[in-house]
Design an enzyme around this catalytic site. Structure first.
Site, short mmCIF file in Angstrom:
data_model
loop_
_atom_site.label_atom_id
_atom_site.label_comp_id
_atom_site.label_asym_id
_atom_site.label_seq_id
_atom_site.Cartn_x
_atom_site.Cartn_y
_atom_site.Cartn_z
N THR A 198 17.00 33.54 16.34
CA THR A 198 16.90 33.21 14.92
C THR A 198 18.08 32.36 14.48
O THR A 198 18.00 31.67 13.47
CB THR A 198 16.90 34.50 14.06
OG1 THR A 198 17.97 35.32 14.52
CG2 THR A 198 15.59 35.25 14.19
N ALA A 219 24.66 37.56 31.67
CA ALA A 219 23.91 38.80 31.47
C ALA A 219 23.44 38.95 30.03
O ALA A 219 22.93 39.99 29.65
CB ALA A 219 24.77 39.99 31.87
N GLY A 220 23.62 37.92 29.21
CA GLY A 220 23.16 38.00 27.82
C GLY A 220 24.13 38.72 26.91
O GLY A 220 23.77 39.13 25.81
N LEU A 221 25.41 38.85 27.35
CA LEU A 221 26.40 39.57 26.53
C LEU A 221 27.50 38.63 26.03
O LEU A 221 28.55 39.07 25.57
CB LEU A 221 27.03 40.72 27.33
CG LEU A 221 26.06 41.78 27.85
CD1 LEU A 221 26.79 42.80 28.72
CD2 LEU A 221 25.36 42.49 26.69
N SER A 222 27.28 37.32 26.17
CA SER A 222 28.21 36.32 25.62
C SER A 222 29.56 36.27 26.32
O SER A 222 30.60 36.22 25.66
CB SER A 222 28.46 36.53 24.13
OG SER A 222 27.34 36.24 23.43
N SER A 249 30.68 33.73 27.70
CA SER A 249 31.31 32.43 27.39
C SER A 249 31.97 32.45 26.01
O SER A 249 33.08 31.95 25.85
CB SER A 249 30.33 31.27 27.52
OG SER A 249 29.12 31.58 26.91
N GLU A 302 31.45 24.73 22.67
CA GLU A 302 30.33 25.02 23.57
C GLU A 302 29.21 23.98 23.42
O GLU A 302 28.63 23.52 24.39
CB GLU A 302 29.79 26.43 23.28
CG GLU A 302 28.66 26.83 24.21
CD GLU A 302 28.49 28.33 24.32
OE1 GLU A 302 29.48 29.08 24.28
OE2 GLU A 302 27.33 28.76 24.47
N ASP A 338 26.85 34.19 18.90
CA ASP A 338 27.78 34.80 19.85
C ASP A 338 29.22 34.72 19.35
O ASP A 338 29.97 35.70 19.39
CB ASP A 338 27.68 34.11 21.21
CG ASP A 338 26.27 34.11 21.75
OD1 ASP A 338 25.45 34.91 21.26
OD2 ASP A 338 25.97 33.29 22.63
N TYR A 361 15.94 27.69 27.27
CA TYR A 361 16.48 27.85 25.92
C TYR A 361 16.23 26.58 25.08
O TYR A 361 15.78 26.65 23.93
CB TYR A 361 17.97 28.14 26.02
CG TYR A 361 18.67 28.49 24.73
CD1 TYR A 361 18.75 29.80 24.29
CD2 TYR A 361 19.27 27.50 23.96
CE1 TYR A 361 19.42 30.12 23.11
CE2 TYR A 361 19.93 27.80 22.78
CZ TYR A 361 20.00 29.12 22.36
OH TYR A 361 20.66 29.42 21.19
C1 GLA Z 1 22.11 32.98 23.32
C2 GLA Z 1 22.73 31.93 22.41
C3 GLA Z 1 22.74 32.42 20.96
C4 GLA Z 1 21.39 32.91 20.51
C5 GLA Z 1 20.80 33.87 21.55
C6 GLA Z 1 19.39 34.27 21.22
O1 GLA Z 1 22.92 34.10 23.37
O2 GLA Z 1 24.04 31.65 22.83
O3 GLA Z 1 23.20 31.38 20.13
O4 GLA Z 1 20.52 31.84 20.28
O5 GLA Z 1 20.81 33.32 22.85
O6 GLA Z 1 19.35 35.03 20.05
#
Ligand code: GLA
Length: 428
Positions: free
Chosen positions: A42, A140-143, A145, A177, A189, A238
């Protein structure tokens, strides 16, 4: 990533600093990962999300470079997970940015990008040396970076004496980024890592970039569920999802999908092909779920909060199509385990982690049940990590524990644990 039985990341950073640069650091940066409770994909639609900074953290032990007082020099970083150091000679390349300037490959590109953006915004930077140790798994989707970007920004701000404002630093890291590394992600993130509040999720409005803390009920734990599968966001689908959302907004005649409700979506459905319609439906319903989730948490209605997570997972799986077999299996395993209110994949998707809200008193039964359920469904092992919501990226002076000794201070997360006093079996 921390191996079980290894010392805490803080202590590993200090030890690695001594090994790489000699002597002691003068300061420590703590930079958290984030988990997104709800509000997925979103952020780049000007929408709403509800992340929390969590106590899976990156630590950087640092010291100004010898002779750095006179500006210039270099930022030199080593990391326990990277084979090569990152070095940015100051002033950094591309300030002012020149066409054809290329980012350094790998993690050094993130370090460089932050230095480039900071120098462009604040002028000369002082040099420093740092050692990075992290418990945040990569891809792993936990940011991981954003956690690194904010850690580098905090190190530079500390050494150079720049003011620290979480929102502007998040924006700056996001610019690094997007425009330097070339990953066209949203602001979720960086805002979550920089702006975390202990014990709270953050209701983020990505249009006006406001952040409102929402208290997490004490009796519930956020549990990160790592499927042990990995992706690289730069090469993932993405960008395709972003393009599909932009197309949906264009065809619906709104500036961003944030501006579409279910009514407008129904009226404009004839203009959208089925795939574009499904993507738009996810974003429109997800924005609603974020507001409902914030209300449920405030009311302490955990059954409603859990239901929203599970509904959110169906939407991101079926309408947005960024889940995976493993993420779906993990969510099913969590939902079948004792004490689970609800579960969903978290982050960009395609691989990585799911998360669940779990009754704290039933964690002991929940954790082994999820592991077994996931293994039975996929044949894979997993990592199940109960987490606490913590404060955002911050710097603290380094005090050698051998000199100070207990009792120590409350940690910067303010959650009652004491930073650095658990030496993981290492004795001074
Ligand atoms: C990644 C991106 C975020 C966001 C999510 C999905 O983590 O870095 O900016 O778009 O995907 O919600």
């Amino acid at each position: 990533m921390r191996q079980s039985g290894s010392p805490p990341a803080r202590d590993r950073a200090v030890a690695d600093f001594a090994a790489a640069f000699g002597g002691r650091p003068t300061a420590l940066v703590r930079s958290p990962a984030r988990v997104n409770l709800i509000g997925e994909h979103t952020d780049y639609n000007d929408g709403l999300c509800l992340p929390a900074a969590i106590d899976l953290e990156m630590w950087v032990a640092l010291r100004p470079s010898p002779g750095a007082a006179g500006r210039g020099g270099a930022i030199e970083l080593v990391s326990e997970t990277e084979p090569a150091p990152a070095r940015v000679d100051l002033p950094p390349p591309g300030t002012p940015p020149r066409a054809g300037t290329r980012p350094a490959p790998g993690w050094a590109g993130y370090v460089e990008g932050v230095a480039v953006m900071l120098a462009a915004a604040h002028g000369d930077l002082d040099g420093w040396q740092g050692a990075v140790a992290s418990d945040v798994p990569k891809g792993a989707g936990l940011s991981s970076s954003a956690s690194l970007e904010l850690a580098v920004a905090a190190g530079c701000a500390h050494v150079t004496g720049l003011p620290w404002d979480a929102r502007s630093m998040a924006r700056l890291a996001h610019r690094a980024e997007n425009t330097w590394v070339g990953a066209a992600t949203g602001l979720l993130d960086q805002l979550a890592c920089a702006g975390g509040v202990a014990g709270h999720a953050l209701l983020v409005d990505c249009r006006d970039e406001t952040v409102e803390p929402v208290a997490l009920p004490e009796e519930v734990a956020i549990v990160v569920l790592d499927t042990s599968t990995r992706r690289r966001i730069v090469t993932s689908a993405y960008a395709d999802r972003r393009a599909e959302c932009a197309r949906a907004a264009r065809l619906l005649g709104v500036p961003a999908l944030r501006d579409a409700g279910l009514g407008l979506l129904a009226e404009g459905a004839w203009r959208l092909d089925p795939v574009t319609y499904a993507r738009a439906r996810h974003v429109v319903t997800e924005n609603r779920r974020v507001l409902d989730m914030a209300a449920a948490l405030r009311a302490g209605d955990l059954a409603a909060a859990g239901g929203l997570l599970t509904e959110g997972h169906r939407s991101i799986r079926d309408d947005f199509a960024v889940s995976s077999l493993e993420l779906d299996a993990m969510v099913e395993a969590a939902l079948a385990a004792p004490g689970c209110y609800g579960a969903r994949m978290t982050g960009g998707g395609f691989a990585g982690c799911a998360m669940a809200l779990v009754e704290r008193s039933r964690l002991d039964a929940f954790v082994p049940a999820v592991r077994e359920g996931y293994r039975a469904a996929t044949g894979r092992s997993s990592c199940v990590l109960p987490c606490s919501a913590v404060a955002g990226t911050a710097v603290e002076p380094f005090r050698d524990l051998c000199e100070v000794g207990p009792p120590g201070p409350q940690n910067s997360a303010g959650d009652g644990r004491r930073d650095g006093l658990d030496l993981g079996g290492h004795r001074c």
